[in-house]
Design an enzyme around this catalytic site. Structure first.
Site, short mmCIF file in Angstrom:
data_model
loop_
_atom_site.label_atom_id
_atom_site.label_comp_id
_atom_site.label_asym_id
_atom_site.label_seq_id
_atom_site.Cartn_x
_atom_site.Cartn_y
_atom_site.Cartn_z
N GLU A 117 -11.76 -4.06 -4.92
CA GLU A 117 -12.61 -3.10 -5.64
C GLU A 117 -11.88 -1.77 -5.76
O GLU A 117 -10.89 -1.55 -5.08
CB GLU A 117 -13.93 -2.91 -4.89
CG GLU A 117 -13.76 -2.24 -3.55
CD GLU A 117 -14.78 -2.66 -2.50
OE1 GLU A 117 -15.21 -3.81 -2.50
OE2 GLU A 117 -15.09 -1.81 -1.66
N LYS A 119 -10.96 2.13 -5.20
CA LYS A 119 -11.11 3.06 -4.08
C LYS A 119 -11.67 4.36 -4.65
O LYS A 119 -11.13 4.91 -5.60
CB LYS A 119 -9.74 3.32 -3.45
CG LYS A 119 -9.78 4.18 -2.22
CD LYS A 119 -8.41 4.20 -1.55
CE LYS A 119 -8.45 4.86 -0.20
NZ LYS A 119 -8.78 6.27 -0.25
N ASP A 121 -12.66 8.30 -4.59
CA ASP A 121 -12.12 9.48 -3.95
C ASP A 121 -13.24 10.48 -3.70
O ASP A 121 -13.59 11.28 -4.56
CB ASP A 121 -11.05 10.09 -4.87
CG ASP A 121 -9.99 10.80 -4.06
OD1 ASP A 121 -10.04 10.72 -2.81
OD2 ASP A 121 -9.11 11.43 -4.67
N TYR A 230 -19.82 0.36 0.24
CA TYR A 230 -18.78 -0.66 0.36
C TYR A 230 -18.62 -1.24 1.76
O TYR A 230 -17.77 -2.10 1.98
CB TYR A 230 -17.43 -0.12 -0.09
CG TYR A 230 -17.08 1.23 0.54
CD1 TYR A 230 -16.88 1.35 1.91
CD2 TYR A 230 -16.97 2.37 -0.24
CE1 TYR A 230 -16.58 2.57 2.48
CE2 TYR A 230 -16.66 3.60 0.33
CZ TYR A 230 -16.47 3.70 1.69
OH TYR A 230 -16.20 4.90 2.26
N LYS A 318 -2.34 1.93 -3.22
CA LYS A 318 -2.34 3.22 -3.93
C LYS A 318 -1.63 3.08 -5.28
O LYS A 318 -0.50 2.59 -5.34
CB LYS A 318 -1.60 4.29 -3.10
CG LYS A 318 -2.35 4.71 -1.85
CD LYS A 318 -3.63 5.44 -2.23
CE LYS A 318 -4.31 6.07 -1.06
NZ LYS A 318 -3.88 7.38 -0.72
N CYS A 412 -7.07 44.99 -14.25
CA CYS A 412 -7.19 43.84 -15.15
C CYS A 412 -5.91 43.69 -15.97
O CYS A 412 -5.45 44.67 -16.57
CB CYS A 412 -8.39 44.02 -16.07
SG CYS A 412 -8.44 42.80 -17.40
N CYS A 415 -7.09 44.65 -19.84
CA CYS A 415 -7.59 45.96 -20.28
C CYS A 415 -7.28 47.08 -19.29
O CYS A 415 -7.54 48.25 -19.56
CB CYS A 415 -9.08 45.90 -20.55
SG CYS A 415 -10.07 45.77 -19.05
N CYS A 430 -12.86 41.62 -13.38
CA CYS A 430 -12.56 42.84 -14.15
C CYS A 430 -13.89 43.48 -14.52
O CYS A 430 -14.78 42.82 -15.04
CB CYS A 430 -11.79 42.47 -15.42
SG CYS A 430 -11.96 43.67 -16.75
N CYS A 435 -13.52 44.89 -22.23
CA CYS A 435 -12.25 44.18 -22.02
C CYS A 435 -12.06 43.15 -23.16
O CYS A 435 -12.91 42.26 -23.35
CB CYS A 435 -12.29 43.47 -20.68
SG CYS A 435 -10.89 42.38 -20.41
S1 IVH Z 1 -13.57 0.29 3.01
C1 IVH Z 1 -12.39 -0.02 7.46
N1 IVH Z 1 -13.82 0.60 0.42
O1 IVH Z 1 -11.17 5.42 1.75
C2 IVH Z 1 -12.38 0.96 6.40
N2 IVH Z 1 -13.20 2.50 1.73
O2 IVH Z 1 -8.61 5.92 2.99
C3 IVH Z 1 -13.56 0.77 5.53
N3 IVH Z 1 -12.94 4.55 0.45
O3 IVH Z 1 -12.43 6.03 4.95
C4 IVH Z 1 -13.39 1.46 4.26
N4 IVH Z 1 -13.44 3.70 -1.52
O4 IVH Z 1 -13.83 6.78 2.90
C5 IVH Z 1 -13.53 1.20 1.60
N5 IVH Z 1 -14.12 0.76 -1.88
C6 IVH Z 1 -13.82 1.34 -0.72
C7 IVH Z 1 -13.51 2.70 -0.62
C8 IVH Z 1 -13.20 3.25 0.63
C9 IVH Z 1 -13.11 4.80 -0.86
C10 IVH Z 1 -12.51 5.57 1.43
C11 IVH Z 1 -13.24 5.51 2.75
C12 IVH Z 1 -12.15 5.33 3.79
C13 IVH Z 1 -10.97 5.87 3.07
C14 IVH Z 1 -9.69 5.35 3.64
#
Ligand code: IVH
Length: 543
Positions: A117, A119, A121, A230, A318, A412, A415, A430, A435
């Site tokens: 799935e 990841k 952020d 997740y 990544k 500024c 101006c 400013c 201005c």
């Molecule tokens: S599973 C055992 N699934 O990424 C770890 N983590 O870099 C369980 N994160 O601490 C995490 N999307 O905060 C999992 N689909 C996803 C995620 C995810 C983001 C974050 C999570 C984790 C961090 C690790």
């Protein structure tokens, strides 16, 4: 007066709560509402009225998401099961090694099933449900102990306050997920903050984390946050066999889950799915810098166990970050509509992920100090997803000693008026009333799509009309004549006529709520005639 509550009334309230929660789920989790917003609002206010009248409030009532008084501080929460982080893979070989290691530990050559799935952020949180009700929400913290943010998390509409009951609700369950902010909402939030003179967030992750870690939950409520669930921590009175089954249960119980989850066999298929996610990610509304791969079977997960801080059964792949190294040639301040001065860096142009980058915002002076960014520094610039480029870090080894600090200006840059930084504000402002930069930005904003929507009055034309002093105020737009435009290098017969037509069209425009902002009224000359339409919208007549 409080009426004694009858069973019929209790039923009505319970039904309303159920219906509203369902519509909330359709809107915020499935993104497919079945009733208009006005209908939802009507039901919500009716429920609020009944709850007040009869003093009967269910714990999962949508009215309970907001309204708690601010906290003094966050309480600490120990996680029953540690919240781990993830090991990273950067290449396909790393993934192949990951599978080999798993097979070695399991002493087996059997095919392994994985879930894959995106990841997210954002900020990792844990939601503890007891007897189906959200009991506590906490941040990850150091993985063992986090902070209690229950009332803040309750303001996120996609977080169920009650697990949808179809007879399969565990006595207690810890559900893990990521709170995140969509890229567009992050950009809008920063725009609003810039206008208000508040410090900008560096990226959607910081914006999400900053929004959750607020002592006043009404601030969290005002931010557009989402959740993707997740993971699982402790569970009592229930057993899940696989990650995939757990995710299916989450979906059925109306939790928001990642946009795409696939269960596949063998690392080759995992690599294919990661490729799909990487290809699709431009279309995602949120920022993702990778994919997470997990061994599907909970039995195998247990056998594999964990290293110090990471499980052996999962890995984060990544995506290649779009990064580049360049030099900061200069740092300057740009003056916004309300006078806020935002520092930005000018780089030696560098190609990053197919795009040439030659400048980026530095957000605010706290950010400059925190990253210790100086003119002449060699820096790593990153373009993550669709987010505008930013300076990731300074390569301090490359310093020659000739780099120069860029302190907050006292005057500024446009101006020359005084620059002030008010108590408690991070932004420099400013204070010049006339201005030219502020005037130009105000006019641009006025003419923009969210305002009077005057086609042809984009940044460049506004800039020119201002610099030729044809427009010093937004009302001057309406005094422009075709001859004025024709005298300018950017206009010919047709383009001048088009702009005059667009200006005329905007003279009588029904405007959305946007225009109820007081700033233009305060800025307006006297002698203009504004009249309020009964619809609550505003019609502006310019005579
Ligand atoms: S599973 C055992 N699934 O990424 C770890 N983590 O870099 C369980 N994160 O601490 C995490 N999307 O905060 C999992 N689909 C996803 C995620 C995810 C983001 C974050 C999570 C984790 C961090 C690790």
């Amino acid at each position: 007066m409080t009426d004694k509550i009858t069973d019929t009334m209790k039923n009505e309230i319970e039904k309303l709560v159920q219906e509203l929660n369902y519509h909330c789920y359709r809107y915020y989790v499935l993104d497919s509402p079945v009733i208009p917003d006005e209908e939802y609002d009507r039901m919500y206010f009716h429920l609020k009225h009944l709850e007040g009248k009869h003093h009967y409030v269910l714990p999962d009532s949508p009215t309970q998401r907001v309204g708690a008084p601010p906290l003094e501080k966050f309480e600490k929460v120990k996680h029953t099961e540690p919240m781990l982080s993830l090991d990273n893979a950067f290449t396909q070989e790393n993934l192949v090694e990951f599978e080999k290691r798993i097979k070695r530990i399991l002493k087996s050559d059997q095919d392994i099933e994985y879930t894959v799935e995106p990841k997210y952020d954002g900020l990792a949180i844990e939601l503890t449900y007891r007897k189906g009700l959200l009991y506590k929400a906490s941040t990850r913290g150091d993985g063992y102990e986090g902070e209690e943010v229950t009332r803040n998390i309750k303001t996120i509409k996609s977080v169920p306050i009650k697990i949808s009951d179809d007879g399969s609700v565990p006595d207690e369950i810890d559900i893990r997920g990521e709170v995140y902010m969509d890229i567009r909402d992050f950009e809008q939030l920063n725009k609003d903050r810039e206008e208000k003179g508040e410090p900008l967030f560096a990226n959607p992750r910081n914006a999400a984390a900053g929004s959750v870690r607020q002592l006043d939950s009404s601030i969290t409520a005002s931010r557009k946050l989402h959740l993707a669930c997740y993971g699982i921590g402790l569970v009592k009175g229930f057993e899940f066999k696989t990650q995939g089954k757990f995710m299916q249960w989450l979906e059925k119980a109306r939790f928001p889950v990642p946009t795409l989850i696939k269960t596949v066999t063998g690392i080759e298929r995992v690599i294919q799915v990661i490729g799909e996610i990487e290809e699709n990610r431009k279309g995602y509304s949120f920022e993702t810098d990778g994919s997470v791969v997990k061994v599907n079977s909970f039995d195998l997960q247990k056998q594999l166990g964990m290293k110090t801080r990471e499980p052996r059964w999962a890995i984060a792949y990544k995506f290649t970050a779009h990064q580049g190294i360049t030099k900061i040639l200069d740092i300057q301040g740009s003056v916004g509509r309300t006078g806020v001065i935002t520092p930005f860096a000018i780089f030696e142009p560098v190609r990053i992920g197919g795009v040439t980058v030659s400048r980026s915002t530095l957000h605010n002076w706290d950010e400059i100090e925190r990253k210790d960014i100086r003119i002449g520094d060699t820096v790593v610039v990153e373009r993550a997803g669709d987010v505008i480029p930013h300076v990731l870090e300074v390569i301090k080894d490359k310093r020659t000693g000739k780099e120069k600090h860029f302190p907050m200006p006292e005057r500024c840059p446009v101006c020359g008026s005084k620059v002030v930084r008010e108590e408690g504000e991070v932004a420099a402002r400013c204070i010049g009333l006339n201005c030219p930069a502020q005037v130009r930005e105000k006019i641009f904003h006025f003419a923009s799509r969210g305002g009077m929507d005057i086609e042809g009055l984009g940044e460049k034309n506004v800039e020119m009309l201002c610099s030729k002093e044809l427009v010093k105020h937004f009302v001057d737009i309406y005094r422009l004549k075709k001859e004025d435009l024709l005298a300018l290098p950017r206009f010919a017969e047709k383009s001048a006529q088009n702009l005059i037509d667009a200006i005329n069209r905007s003279k009588s425009t029904l405007l959305p709520g946007f225009f109820l902002r007081s700033e233009y009224f305060m800025w307006a000359h006297t002698g203009r005639n504004f009249s309020q339409k009964t619809s609550g919208r505003l019609k502006i007549f310019i005579i």
